[in-house]
Scaffold this motif. Structure first.
Motif, PDB file in Angstrom:
ATOM      1  N   LEU A   1       0.513   3.989  -2.844  1.00 36.56           N
ATOM      2  CA  LEU A   1       0.177   5.365  -2.500  1.00 36.56           C
ATOM      3  C   LEU A   1       1.239   6.330  -3.029  1.00 36.56           C
ATOM      4  CD1 LEU A   1      -1.733   7.317  -1.088  1.00 36.56           C
ATOM      5  CD2 LEU A   1      -0.457   6.906   1.025  1.00 36.56           C
TER       6      LEU A   1
ATOM      7  N   LYS B   1       0.572   6.968  -6.646  1.00 39.13           N
ATOM      8  CA  LYS B   1      -0.565   7.872  -6.832  1.00 39.13           C
ATOM      9  C   LYS B   1      -0.144   9.316  -6.595  1.00 39.13           C
ATOM     10  CE  LYS B   1      -5.289   8.766  -5.497  1.00 39.13           C
ATOM     11  NZ  LYS B   1      -6.423   8.391  -4.695  1.00 39.13           N
TER      12      LYS B   1
ATOM     13  N   ALA C   1       0.832  -1.215   0.000  1.00 37.82           N
ATOM     14  CA  ALA C   1       0.000   0.000   0.000  1.00 37.82           C
ATOM     15  C   ALA C   1       0.861   1.256   0.000  1.00 37.82           C
ATOM     16  CB  ALA C   1      -0.943  -0.008   1.195  1.00 37.82           C
TER      17      ALA C   1
ATOM     18  N   LEU D   1      -6.190   1.200  -1.945  1.00 34.83           N
ATOM     19  CA  LEU D   1      -6.077   2.466  -1.228  1.00 34.83           C
ATOM     20  C   LEU D   1      -7.399   2.946  -0.642  1.00 34.83           C
ATOM     21  CD1 LEU D   1      -3.655   4.472  -3.551  1.00 34.83           C
ATOM     22  CD2 LEU D   1      -3.125   3.061  -1.545  1.00 34.83           C
TER      23      LEU D   1
END
Length: 124
Positions: A92, A95, A88, A118
């Motif tokens: 993240l 992103k 994760a 997410l």
């Protein structure tokens, strides 16, 4: 980590784009030293970048297989593990660091697994 590191040079190259000039200078110097590579090995476009995309997608296909083999929503089934947190964290960072169209590309892989990761609550 051995799956992801060979494929993240172009992601590292994007980090400097979102930092202040002083932070970017420091970041570039440290990453070049860490990897023993010149900055142009991190900040590139074209066919070389596509190879990196293919490596990254292949790595996440493998990680996706780990999730598929579990009997729950996490790598260890219904138990959130350190591995899930690492995955994760990387997702993240993509992103946040990548351009919108680049994140959109990742978010579509594996049936949208990485975008969903997410948004999933930790509790099952």
């Amino acid at each position: 980590m051995s799956l992801i590191y060979p494929a993240v040079k172009f992601v590292i190259g994007r980090v400097a784009d979102i930092l202040s000039p002083d932070s970017a200078k420091f970041f570039i110097e440290v990453r070049c030293n860490d990897f023993n590579l010149p900055w142009d090995e991190f900040n590139f476009e074209g066919p070389k970048r596509e190879v990196q995309w293919e490596l990254l997608e292949k790595a996440y296909n493998t990680v996706y297989d780990w999730y598929q083999k579990s009997n729950g929503k996490w790598i260890m089934g219904d138990t959130l593990s350190y591995a899930d947190i690492i995955v994760a964290g990387f997702v993240l960072s993509y992103k946040r660091v990548l351009k919108e169209d680049e994140w959109a590309r990742i978010s579509l892989w594996n049936g949208g697994k990485w975008a969903q990761l997410l948004t999933d609550p930790v509790r099952s």
